[in-house]
Design a protein around this motif. Structure first.
Motif, PDB file in Angstrom:
ATOM      1  N   THR A 123       0.860  -1.170   0.000  1.00 10.10           N
ATOM      2  CA  THR A 123       0.000   0.000   0.000  1.00 10.10           C
ATOM      3  C   THR A 123       0.900   1.225   0.000  1.00 10.10           C
ATOM      4  N   ARG A 124       0.711   2.080  -0.983  1.00  9.01           N
ATOM      5  CA  ARG A 124       1.574   3.262  -1.126  1.00  9.01           C
ATOM      6  C   ARG A 124       0.977   4.515  -0.503  1.00  9.01           C
ATOM      7  N   GLN A 125      -0.322   4.630  -0.550  1.00  6.39           N
ATOM      8  CA  GLN A 125      -1.006   5.798   0.013  1.00  6.39           C
ATOM      9  C   GLN A 125      -1.270   5.542   1.495  1.00  6.39           C
ATOM     10  N   LEU A 126      -0.445   6.126   2.335  1.00  6.12           N
ATOM     11  CA  LEU A 126      -0.540   5.856   3.764  1.00  6.12           C
ATOM     12  C   LEU A 126      -1.268   6.973   4.506  1.00  6.12           C
ATOM     13  N   ALA A 127      -2.036   6.565   5.480  1.00  9.10           N
ATOM     14  CA  ALA A 127      -2.578   7.510   6.458  1.00  9.10           C
ATOM     15  C   ALA A 127      -1.534   7.560   7.564  1.00  9.10           C
ATOM     16  N   VAL A 128      -0.953   8.715   7.780  1.00  8.36           N
ATOM     17  CA  VAL A 128       0.076   8.855   8.814  1.00  8.36           C
ATOM     18  C   VAL A 128      -0.380   9.867   9.858  1.00  8.36           C
ATOM     19  N   ILE A 129       0.197   9.745  11.044  1.00  6.37           N
ATOM     20  CA  ILE A 129      -0.095  10.674  12.124  1.00  6.37           C
ATOM     21  C   ILE A 129       1.217  11.171  12.711  1.00  6.37           C
ATOM     22  N   ARG A 130       1.123  12.255  13.452  1.00  5.80           N
ATOM     23  CA  ARG A 130       2.281  12.826  14.133  1.00  5.80           C
ATOM     24  C   ARG A 130       2.259  12.367  15.586  1.00  5.80           C
ATOM     25  N   PRO A 131       3.387  12.433  16.279  1.00  8.37           N
ATOM     26  CA  PRO A 131       3.393  12.017  17.689  1.00  8.37           C
ATOM     27  C   PRO A 131       2.472  12.863  18.569  1.00  8.37           C
ATOM     28  N   SER A 132       2.193  14.087  18.136  1.00  6.89           N
ATOM     29  CA  SER A 132       1.312  14.969  18.905  1.00  6.89           C
ATOM     30  C   SER A 132      -0.167  14.731  18.622  1.00  6.89           C
ATOM     31  N   THR A 133      -0.481  13.887  17.649  1.00  7.04           N
ATOM     32  CA  THR A 133      -1.879  13.558  17.332  1.00  7.04           C
ATOM     33  C   THR A 133      -2.524  12.922  18.558  1.00  7.04           C
ATOM     34  N   SER A 134      -3.714  13.356  18.897  1.00  2.00           N
ATOM     35  CA  SER A 134      -4.387  12.771  20.064  1.00  2.00           C
ATOM     36  C   SER A 134      -4.851  11.349  19.728  1.00  2.00           C
ATOM     37  N   ILE A 135      -5.030  10.569  20.757  1.00  2.00           N
ATOM     38  CA  ILE A 135      -5.511   9.200  20.580  1.00  2.00           C
ATOM     39  C   ILE A 135      -6.893   9.222  19.945  1.00  2.00           C
ATOM     40  N   GLN A 136      -7.720  10.178  20.344  1.00  2.00           N
ATOM     41  CA  GLN A 136      -9.053  10.326  19.755  1.00  2.00           C
ATOM     42  C   GLN A 136      -8.952  10.625  18.260  1.00  2.00           C
ATOM     43  N   GLU A 137      -8.048  11.517  17.874  1.00  2.00           N
ATOM     44  CA  GLU A 137      -7.858  11.833  16.457  1.00  2.00           C
ATOM     45  C   GLU A 137      -7.342  10.621  15.692  1.00  2.00           C
ATOM     46  N   ALA A 138      -6.438   9.859  16.298  1.00  2.00           N
ATOM     47  CA  ALA A 138      -5.905   8.661  15.648  1.00  2.00           C
ATOM     48  C   ALA A 138      -7.020   7.656  15.386  1.00  2.00           C
ATOM     49  N   LEU A 139      -7.918   7.488  16.353  1.00  2.00           N
ATOM     50  CA  LEU A 139      -9.058   6.589  16.158  1.00  2.00           C
ATOM     51  C   LEU A 139      -9.977   7.096  15.052  1.00  2.00           C
ATOM     52  N   ALA A 140     -10.136   8.399  14.949  1.00  2.00           N
ATOM     53  CA  ALA A 140     -10.959   8.970  13.882  1.00  2.00           C
ATOM     54  C   ALA A 140     -10.322   8.709  12.520  1.00  2.00           C
ATOM     55  N   VAL A 141      -8.999   8.801  12.431  1.00  2.00           N
ATOM     56  CA  VAL A 141      -8.287   8.518  11.172  1.00  2.00           C
ATOM     57  C   VAL A 141      -8.478   7.065  10.779  1.00  2.00           C
ATOM     58  N   VAL A 142      -8.297   6.161  11.746  1.00  2.00           N
ATOM     59  CA  VAL A 142      -8.476   4.729  11.495  1.00  2.00           C
ATOM     60  C   VAL A 142      -9.874   4.463  10.951  1.00  2.00           C
ATOM     61  N   ASN A 143     -10.859   5.075  11.571  1.00  2.00           N
ATOM     62  CA  ASN A 143     -12.246   4.873  11.156  1.00  2.00           C
ATOM     63  C   ASN A 143     -12.512   5.474   9.781  1.00  2.00           C
ATOM     64  N   ALA A 144     -12.076   6.695   9.564  1.00  2.00           N
ATOM     65  CA  ALA A 144     -12.360   7.388   8.302  1.00  2.00           C
ATOM     66  C   ALA A 144     -11.641   6.760   7.122  1.00  2.00           C
ATOM     67  N   LYS A 145     -10.409   6.321   7.336  1.00  2.00           N
ATOM     68  CA  LYS A 145      -9.593   5.786   6.240  1.00  2.00           C
ATOM     69  C   LYS A 145      -9.732   4.269   6.079  1.00  2.00           C
ATOM     70  N   GLY A 146     -10.332   3.612   7.048  1.00  2.00           N
ATOM     71  CA  GLY A 146     -10.498   2.157   6.965  1.00  2.00           C
ATOM     72  C   GLY A 146      -9.175   1.410   7.028  1.00  2.00           C
ATOM     73  N   VAL A 147      -8.251   1.902   7.843  1.00  2.00           N
ATOM     74  CA  VAL A 147      -6.946   1.254   7.987  1.00  2.00           C
ATOM     75  C   VAL A 147      -6.801   0.688   9.386  1.00  2.00           C
ATOM     76  N   ARG A 148      -5.834  -0.208   9.551  1.00  2.00           N
ATOM     77  CA  ARG A 148      -5.598  -0.806  10.861  1.00  2.00           C
ATOM     78  C   ARG A 148      -4.230  -0.464  11.426  1.00  2.00           C
ATOM     79  N   HIS A 149      -3.399   0.214  10.633  1.00  2.00           N
ATOM     80  CA  HIS A 149      -2.043   0.567  11.061  1.00  2.00           C
ATOM     81  C   HIS A 149      -1.731   2.001  10.675  1.00  2.00           C
ATOM     82  N   LEU A 150      -1.158   2.730  11.614  1.00  2.00           N
ATOM     83  CA  LEU A 150      -0.821   4.136  11.383  1.00  2.00           C
ATOM     84  C   LEU A 150       0.665   4.374  11.669  1.00  2.00           C
ATOM     85  N   PRO A 151       1.439   4.683  10.644  1.00  2.00           N
ATOM     86  CA  PRO A 151       2.813   5.106  10.893  1.00  2.00           C
ATOM     87  C   PRO A 151       2.802   6.453  11.623  1.00  2.00           C
TER      88      PRO A 151
END
Length: 151
Positions: free
Chosen positions: A78-106
């Motif tokens: 998979t080349r198009q990655l959903a990535v987060i920053r270390p300052s991303t909140s856990i709530q925001e990370a869960l929202a990314v997982v849900n919105a993007k349909g991914v199970r792993h976030l670099p």
């Protein structure tokens, strides 16, 4: 959960399983099975090129009946990655997982890979936090919370 994902990385550690793009699917699957993980980051000289997941193995390798020994990760990652920053909140990370349909976030800081979080990591943190809150409430109800007024 306003806490940053860096809290989870601090507990979990920043070790990320990675292989180069020219590594075979067989090598990736073997590493994933040995370490009981669902994804491997594909790195080319410390630069993130993509991610190879169990889902990629099923949909892009097995379904197409590709040879695992001769197929490079670069062909099926998979080349198009959903990535987060270390300052991303856990709530925001869960929202990314849900919105993007991914199970792993670099977790990236600029071009630097700091770690990899899975849905399991995020959920485990939530469960532990909830358990801690429950214990505090039980202690409060039983009068064991905070400084004693009798002593």
């Amino acid at each position: 959960m306003k806490e940053p994902v860096s809290m989870i990385l601090a507990r979990k550690g920043s070790e990320v399983l990675a292989l180069p793009p020219q590594a075979s699917v067989a090598a990736a699957v073997e590493m994933m099975n040995q370490r009981n993980v669902g994804a491997i980051v594909v790195l080319d000289e410390e630069r993130v090129q993509g991610i190879f997941t169990e889902r990629d193995a099923l949909r892009r390798v097995i379904q197409r009946r590709l040879d695992v020994e001769s197929t490079d990760l670069s062909e099926v990652m998979t080349r198009q990655l959903a990535v987060i920053r270390p300052s991303t909140s856990i709530q925001e990370a869960l929202a990314v997982v849900n919105a993007k349909g991914v199970r792993h976030l670099p977790v990236m800081e600029g071009e630097t890979l700091l770690g990899l979080l899975s849905v399991r990591d995020l959920v485990q943190y939530l469960v532990e936090d909830q358990q801690h809150q429950i214990e505090e409430l039980v202690d409060y109800i039983h009068g064991q919370y905070g400084p004693s007024i009798h002593g």
